[in-house]
Design a protein around this motif. Structure first.
Motif, PDB file in Angstrom:
ATOM      1  N   GLY A   1       0.097   3.926   5.856  1.00 17.88           N
ATOM      2  CA  GLY A   1      -1.185   3.250   4.615  1.00 17.88           C
ATOM      3  C   GLY A   1      -2.369   3.494   4.331  1.00 17.88           C
ATOM      4  O   GLY A   1      -3.282   3.163   3.543  1.00 17.88           O
ATOM      5  N   ALA A   2      -2.886   4.905   4.836  1.00 22.16           N
ATOM      6  CA  ALA A   2      -4.186   5.429   4.811  1.00 22.16           C
ATOM      7  C   ALA A   2      -4.610   5.217   3.048  1.00 22.16           C
ATOM      8  O   ALA A   2      -6.087   5.002   3.080  1.00 22.16           O
ATOM      9  CB  ALA A   2      -4.416   6.723   4.955  1.00 22.16           C
ATOM     10  N   ASN A   3      -3.866   6.084   2.330  1.00 18.00           N
ATOM     11  CA  ASN A   3      -4.404   5.844   1.217  1.00 18.00           C
ATOM     12  C   ASN A   3      -4.253   4.796   0.691  1.00 18.00           C
ATOM     13  O   ASN A   3      -5.709   4.579  -0.138  1.00 18.00           O
ATOM     14  CB  ASN A   3      -3.034   6.536   0.150  1.00 18.00           C
ATOM     15  N   LEU A   4      -3.971   3.833   0.717  1.00 16.26           N
ATOM     16  CA  LEU A   4      -4.012   3.094   0.004  1.00 16.26           C
ATOM     17  C   LEU A   4      -4.955   1.888   0.316  1.00 16.26           C
ATOM     18  O   LEU A   4      -5.994   0.958  -0.283  1.00 16.26           O
ATOM     19  CB  LEU A   4      -2.627   1.154   0.359  1.00 16.26           C
ATOM     20  N   ALA A   5      -4.985   2.312   2.464  1.00 12.79           N
ATOM     21  CA  ALA A   5      -6.896   1.365   2.096  1.00 12.79           C
ATOM     22  C   ALA A   5      -8.270   2.350   2.161  1.00 12.79           C
ATOM     23  O   ALA A   5      -8.827   1.293   1.613  1.00 12.79           O
ATOM     24  CB  ALA A   5      -6.840   1.615   4.017  1.00 12.79           C
ATOM     25  N   ALA A   6      -8.041   3.874   1.360  1.00 15.04           N
ATOM     26  CA  ALA A   6      -8.846   4.268   0.930  1.00 15.04           C
ATOM     27  C   ALA A   6      -9.091   3.776  -0.770  1.00 15.04           C
ATOM     28  O   ALA A   6     -10.699   3.631  -0.907  1.00 15.04           O
ATOM     29  CB  ALA A   6      -8.610   5.536   0.412  1.00 15.04           C
ATOM     30  N   LYS A   7      -8.545   2.944  -1.604  1.00 10.54           N
ATOM     31  CA  LYS A   7      -8.174   2.195  -2.763  1.00 10.54           C
ATOM     32  C   LYS A   7      -9.116   1.107  -2.397  1.00 10.54           C
ATOM     33  O   LYS A   7      -9.244   0.485  -3.498  1.00 10.54           O
ATOM     34  CB  LYS A   7      -7.109   2.507  -3.340  1.00 10.54           C
ATOM     35  N   GLY A   8      -8.577   0.349  -1.189  1.00  9.80           N
ATOM     36  CA  GLY A   8      -9.458  -0.840  -1.473  1.00  9.80           C
ATOM     37  C   GLY A   8      -8.787  -2.256  -0.851  1.00  9.80           C
ATOM     38  O   GLY A   8      -8.705  -3.182  -0.691  1.00  9.80           O
ATOM     39  N   ALA A   9      -7.347  -1.583  -0.267  1.00 12.46           N
ATOM     40  CA  ALA A   9      -6.029  -2.883  -0.115  1.00 12.46           C
ATOM     41  C   ALA A   9      -6.408  -2.276   1.593  1.00 12.46           C
ATOM     42  O   ALA A   9      -7.013  -1.802   2.206  1.00 12.46           O
ATOM     43  CB  ALA A   9      -4.354  -2.472  -0.498  1.00 12.46           C
TER      44      ALA A   9
ATOM     45  N   TYR B   1      -1.360   1.274  -9.598  1.00 13.36           N
ATOM     46  CA  TYR B   1      -0.911   0.073  -9.592  1.00 13.36           C
ATOM     47  C   TYR B   1      -0.918  -0.583  -8.682  1.00 13.36           C
ATOM     48  O   TYR B   1      -1.091  -2.157  -8.681  1.00 13.36           O
ATOM     49  CB  TYR B   1       0.711   0.470  -9.816  1.00 13.36           C
ATOM     50  N   VAL B   2      -0.089  -0.401  -7.554  1.00 11.63           N
ATOM     51  CA  VAL B   2       0.162  -1.249  -6.737  1.00 11.63           C
ATOM     52  C   VAL B   2      -1.502  -1.545  -6.356  1.00 11.63           C
ATOM     53  O   VAL B   2      -1.750  -3.004  -5.955  1.00 11.63           O
ATOM     54  CB  VAL B   2       0.318  -0.008  -4.944  1.00 11.63           C
ATOM     55  N   VAL B   3      -1.962  -1.251  -5.290  1.00 16.52           N
ATOM     56  CA  VAL B   3      -3.359  -1.722  -5.379  1.00 16.52           C
ATOM     57  C   VAL B   3      -3.977  -3.118  -5.650  1.00 16.52           C
ATOM     58  O   VAL B   3      -4.638  -3.582  -5.474  1.00 16.52           O
ATOM     59  CB  VAL B   3      -4.926  -0.821  -4.879  1.00 16.52           C
ATOM     60  N   ASN B   4      -4.500  -2.810  -7.741  1.00 15.73           N
ATOM     61  CA  ASN B   4      -4.037  -3.909  -8.982  1.00 15.73           C
ATOM     62  C   ASN B   4      -3.840  -4.800  -8.746  1.00 15.73           C
ATOM     63  O   ASN B   4      -4.206  -6.206  -8.464  1.00 15.73           O
ATOM     64  CB  ASN B   4      -4.317  -3.249  -9.826  1.00 15.73           C
ATOM     65  N   PHE B   5      -2.308  -4.822  -8.365  1.00  9.64           N
ATOM     66  CA  PHE B   5      -1.210  -5.652  -8.324  1.00  9.64           C
ATOM     67  C   PHE B   5      -1.773  -6.585  -6.729  1.00  9.64           C
ATOM     68  O   PHE B   5      -1.328  -8.058  -6.526  1.00  9.64           O
ATOM     69  CB  PHE B   5       0.156  -5.485  -7.969  1.00  9.64           C
ATOM     70  N   ALA B   6      -1.895  -6.228  -5.607  1.00  8.09           N
ATOM     71  CA  ALA B   6      -2.464  -6.718  -4.841  1.00  8.09           C
ATOM     72  C   ALA B   6      -3.522  -7.080  -4.207  1.00  8.09           C
ATOM     73  O   ALA B   6      -3.958  -8.238  -4.361  1.00  8.09           O
ATOM     74  CB  ALA B   6      -2.650  -5.401  -3.257  1.00  8.09           C
ATOM     75  N   ALA B   7      -4.455  -6.989  -6.389  1.00  6.67           N
ATOM     76  CA  ALA B   7      -6.097  -8.217  -5.869  1.00  6.67           C
ATOM     77  C   ALA B   7      -5.718  -8.012  -6.709  1.00  6.67           C
ATOM     78  O   ALA B   7      -6.538  -9.695  -6.677  1.00  6.67           O
ATOM     79  CB  ALA B   7      -6.824  -6.716  -6.125  1.00  6.67           C
ATOM     80  N   THR B   8      -4.435  -8.528  -7.260  1.00  9.98           N
ATOM     81  CA  THR B   8      -5.533  -9.373  -8.719  1.00  9.98           C
ATOM     82  C   THR B   8      -3.607 -10.037  -9.214  1.00  9.98           C
ATOM     83  O   THR B   8      -3.491 -10.967 -10.002  1.00  9.98           O
ATOM     84  CB  THR B   8      -5.425  -8.864 -10.360  1.00  9.98           C
ATOM     85  N   GLY B   9      -2.534  -9.503  -8.542  1.00 13.33           N
ATOM     86  CA  GLY B   9      -1.364  -9.848  -9.167  1.00 13.33           C
ATOM     87  C   GLY B   9      -0.740  -9.395 -10.639  1.00 13.33           C
ATOM     88  O   GLY B   9       0.086  -9.930 -11.226  1.00 13.33           O
TER      89      GLY B   9
ATOM     90  N   ARG C   1     -13.502  -9.354   1.647  1.00  8.12           N
ATOM     91  CA  ARG C   1     -12.192  -9.979   1.864  1.00  8.12           C
ATOM     92  C   ARG C   1     -11.433  -8.787   0.754  1.00  8.12           C
ATOM     93  O   ARG C   1     -11.530  -9.332   0.069  1.00  8.12           O
ATOM     94  CB  ARG C   1     -12.361 -10.943   1.189  1.00  8.12           C
ATOM     95  N   ARG C   2     -11.049  -7.867   1.495  1.00 10.24           N
ATOM     96  CA  ARG C   2     -10.018  -6.895   0.668  1.00 10.24           C
ATOM     97  C   ARG C   2      -8.471  -7.698   0.074  1.00 10.24           C
ATOM     98  O   ARG C   2      -8.199  -8.518   1.304  1.00 10.24           O
ATOM     99  CB  ARG C   2     -10.023  -4.984   1.267  1.00 10.24           C
ATOM    100  N   PRO C   3      -7.797  -7.724  -0.684  1.00 14.27           N
ATOM    101  CA  PRO C   3      -6.505  -7.790  -0.546  1.00 14.27           C
ATOM    102  C   PRO C   3      -6.116  -6.732   0.390  1.00 14.27           C
ATOM    103  O   PRO C   3      -6.221  -5.854   0.747  1.00 14.27           O
ATOM    104  CB  PRO C   3      -6.459  -7.145  -2.125  1.00 14.27           C
ATOM    105  N   VAL C   4      -4.565  -7.209   0.948  1.00 10.53           N
ATOM    106  CA  VAL C   4      -3.605  -7.669   1.950  1.00 10.53           C
ATOM    107  C   VAL C   4      -2.463  -6.719   1.202  1.00 10.53           C
ATOM    108  O   VAL C   4      -1.606  -8.206   1.110  1.00 10.53           O
ATOM    109  CB  VAL C   4      -3.717  -8.628   3.093  1.00 10.53           C
ATOM    110  N   PHE C   5      -1.784  -5.645   2.082  1.00 11.61           N
ATOM    111  CA  PHE C   5      -0.489  -5.257   1.428  1.00 11.61           C
ATOM    112  C   PHE C   5       0.130  -5.000   3.273  1.00 11.61           C
ATOM    113  O   PHE C   5      -0.114  -3.978   3.492  1.00 11.61           O
ATOM    114  CB  PHE C   5      -0.821  -4.049   0.618  1.00 11.61           C
ATOM    115  N   VAL C   6       1.187  -6.372   3.061  1.00 15.85           N
ATOM    116  CA  VAL C   6       2.015  -6.353   4.044  1.00 15.85           C
ATOM    117  C   VAL C   6       3.646  -5.565   3.711  1.00 15.85           C
ATOM    118  O   VAL C   6       4.138  -6.407   2.497  1.00 15.85           O
ATOM    119  CB  VAL C   6       2.584  -7.685   4.805  1.00 15.85           C
ATOM    120  N   TRP C   7       3.605  -4.450   4.321  1.00 18.36           N
ATOM    121  CA  TRP C   7       5.378  -3.214   4.332  1.00 18.36           C
ATOM    122  C   TRP C   7       6.146  -4.356   5.120  1.00 18.36           C
ATOM    123  O   TRP C   7       5.788  -4.054   6.616  1.00 18.36           O
ATOM    124  CB  TRP C   7       5.070  -2.449   3.933  1.00 18.36           C
TER     125      TRP C   7
END
Length: 578
Positions: free
Chosen positions: A176-184, A512-520, A152-158
């Motif tokens: 979106g490959a790089n953000l997905a590699a970082k866990g989103a 920063y973006v992946v952290n924000f998507a994960a935790t706000g 259950r990974r954070p979801v980033f809708v662009w």
């Protein structure tokens, strides 16, 4: 660190940023607030050829293809709603058709009808009214016995931006490959634009059932979010941690969805890149975040009908998409009948931005928002005479023009251009900060706001993304959209001459973006061994913004306390409330 210093590697992975994230998923659980990212080697071993394993969506099974990052699979062109052609034109999106067997999601979907004059043909996807499709990037592993991921990974809708042209989800800058590699888990999607996405008309309002029309592109976005809600878990996404994010026109959609009742519960954080304005900022009269009243939009729709040579809504629906695009965007087309934008319709957008704040109906979610150094009037190549600068001051500030000119003095034409740039950059930061204070006080929301000011100029030019300006970086500066490369972090998919500094910035910003998507919260979690530069949340009593790009540190909302006080007073004194 000075706000103008070149940043050094910022955490343990920064020096490996380009090489490591070309190699696959990393960043670790620390970036994800408890979501475990799969290292590249493990992802490759445990999910070997995972793109060949069908994933079950509500419409049928899909398989993906390898992305630009090892261990990341991309699923391209999945329909999230039905075709918008014929009787479905200018109607809310209908459910997507189902299919039997396994659909190979290996080709980008069609973009929605729009003008593409002047864009190289090899950069233009197929155009069709059957365009409501989306793309998913994920490095989550499916189970060995089923096609459903247990992660259950954070979801980033662009949501893409633009002004009726070069608006599609498959541009390399949105990869979106790089953000997905970082866990989103990353989702991009196509939605209706221009005349197809925003037409309001009395007949449309009558048939709608809620006495309103327009905002079809926003309705498409709601449909995409509903698809995410129902389907994203199969791709390893968490439907309870969805970030809606957009740039420019896409940012205006995020702003609308933060007010709209239609999107409640479908998202949990909001990222607005170029961005939001204070709700009495006169700029809202001409930027993408503005809107027309329903009456004005319907009048435009009536003029559109006449201009198209139709006598009714049925006649408009009988026209081909090519006919509409050719005539609406023809050189010399009249503004009456060809002006399309967001609509204050009372349904999708139920109230004004100010009204949402004062009625406390603005959705209470964490917000990440900001603006760029060289947009909304500022430019490194700006030419302005002293006389023009003084005339602007008089027209804009009236009896306070002398105060403005004392704060931004100019004795030569070169100084006039420089001072106008300084003013435009100050006002952007002040306006965004004041919006944040409205969000935290007028709307009485508890969620944090993280406001930024982008300062870095991408090198060279980019011929791979038609949404980007054609001029060299030296003349474009930190232009409108310059931050998108770094937000996604996939620099190697574009053709600019990137430097090590660019890769370091991209690694930091995408984290920063992946952290924000994960935790706000964009900051590194507590006790991280090598944290990102600290980004303080907005505090209403401290007019600051976080510089991102050439430096990573808080900077004043204006270059002096006196300038801040002047611009704050000016903006708050405006009588038009958007």
């Amino acid at each position: 660190m000075s706000s103008r210093d070149v940043p050094q590697p910022l955490h343990a992975d920064a020096g490996l940023g380009r090489r490591r994230f070309l190699g696959g998923a990393a960043a670790g659980a620390a970036l994800l607030g408890g979501v475990t990212a799969v290292p590249a080697t493990a992802a490759t071993r445990d999910t070997a050829r995972s793109e060949d394993r069908p994933v079950r969506t509500e419409s049928g099974l899909v398989t993906g293809v390898p992305s630009a990052r090892d261990g990341v699979t991309v699923y391209k062109g999945i329909p999230y709603a039905a075709s918008t052609a014929g009787e479905n034109r200018w109607r809310p999106p209908r459910p997507a058709p189902s299919w039997k067997g396994v659909r190979a999601a290996d080709t980008w979907g069609a973009a929605c009808p729009q003008p593409v004059t002047g864009i190289d043909a090899d950069k233009v996807p197929p155009l069709s009214e059957d365009c409501l499709n989306l793309n998913v990037w994920t490095s989550a592993a499916s189970s060995s016995t089923s096609a459903v991921s247990r992660e259950r990974r954070p979801v980033f809708v662009w949501i893409y931006g633009g002004r009726n042209s070069a608006m599609w989800a498959s541009q390399p800058v949105y990869d979106g490959a790089n953000l997905a590699a970082k866990g989103a888990v990353v989702v991009t999607f196509n939605h209706r634009v221009g005349a197809f996405g925003n037409l309001a008309h009395p007949e449309l309002s009558a048939e709608s059932g809620h006495a309103a029309s327009g905002n079809w592109g926003v309705m498409d976005t709601v449909a995409a979010l509903k698809w995410v809600r129902r389907n994203i878990a199969a791709f390893g996404g968490d439907p309870e941690r969805v970030t809606i994010a957009g740039w420019s026109h896409g940012s205006s959609f995020v702003n609308i969805l933060m007010i709209s009742r239609l999107a409640r519960g479908l998202y949990h954080r909001a990222l607005l890149s170029s961005g939001v304005q204070y709700t009495k900022d006169p700029a809202l009269g001409h930027v993408a975040g503005g809107y027309s009243t329903l009456a004005a939009a319907e009048a435009n729709g009536t003029a559109f009908t006449t201009y198209m040579g139709a006598s009714s809504l049925a006649g408009l629906r009988a026209l081909s998409a090519d006919e509409i695009v050719a005539k609406v965007y023809a050189p010399g087309a009249p503004s009456a009948g060809t002006s399309f934008g967001n609509v204050l319709d009372g349904y999708v957008l139920p109230t004004t931005y100010t009204g949402a704040m004062t009625s406390r109906t603005e959705t209470d979610v964490p917000v990440y928002t900001g603006n760029n150094k060289d947009e909304n009037g500022a430019s490194p190549t700006l030419a302005m005479t002293v006389a023009q600068f003084q005339a602007y001051a008089t027209t804009t500030f009236g009896d306070r023009a002398a105060d403005f000119l004392a704060l931004y003095p100019a004795a030569t034409d070169a100084e006039a251009a420089a001072q106008y740039n300084a003013y435009a950059r100050d006002e952007e930061r002040v306006s965004t900060f004041l919006w944040g204070t409205q969000f935290r006080t007028t709307a009485s929301n508890r969620s944090p706001v993280y406001n930024y000011f982008w300062s870095h100029t991408p090198p060279g030019t980019d011929t791979s993304n038609p949404i980007m300006p054609g001029q060299d970086a030296a003349s474009a500066g930190a232009y409108h959209g310059a931050d998108l490369y770094y937000l996604f972090g996939g620099l190697d998919g574009t053709d600019r001459p990137w430097t090590d500094q660019d890769h370091t910035i991209a690694d930091t910003v995408s984290s920063y973006v992946v952290n924000f998507a994960a935790t706000g919260n964009p900051n590194s979690p507590a006790r991280h061994s090598d944290p990102l530069p600290a980004w303080p949340a907005l505090r209403t009593g401290r007019p600051l913004s976080m510089e991102i790009g050439d430096g990573f540190a808080p900077v004043p909302a204006a270059d002096s306390d006196a300038k801040y006080a002047f611009l704050k007073t000016y903006l708050e004194s405006q009588t038009t409330e958007y």
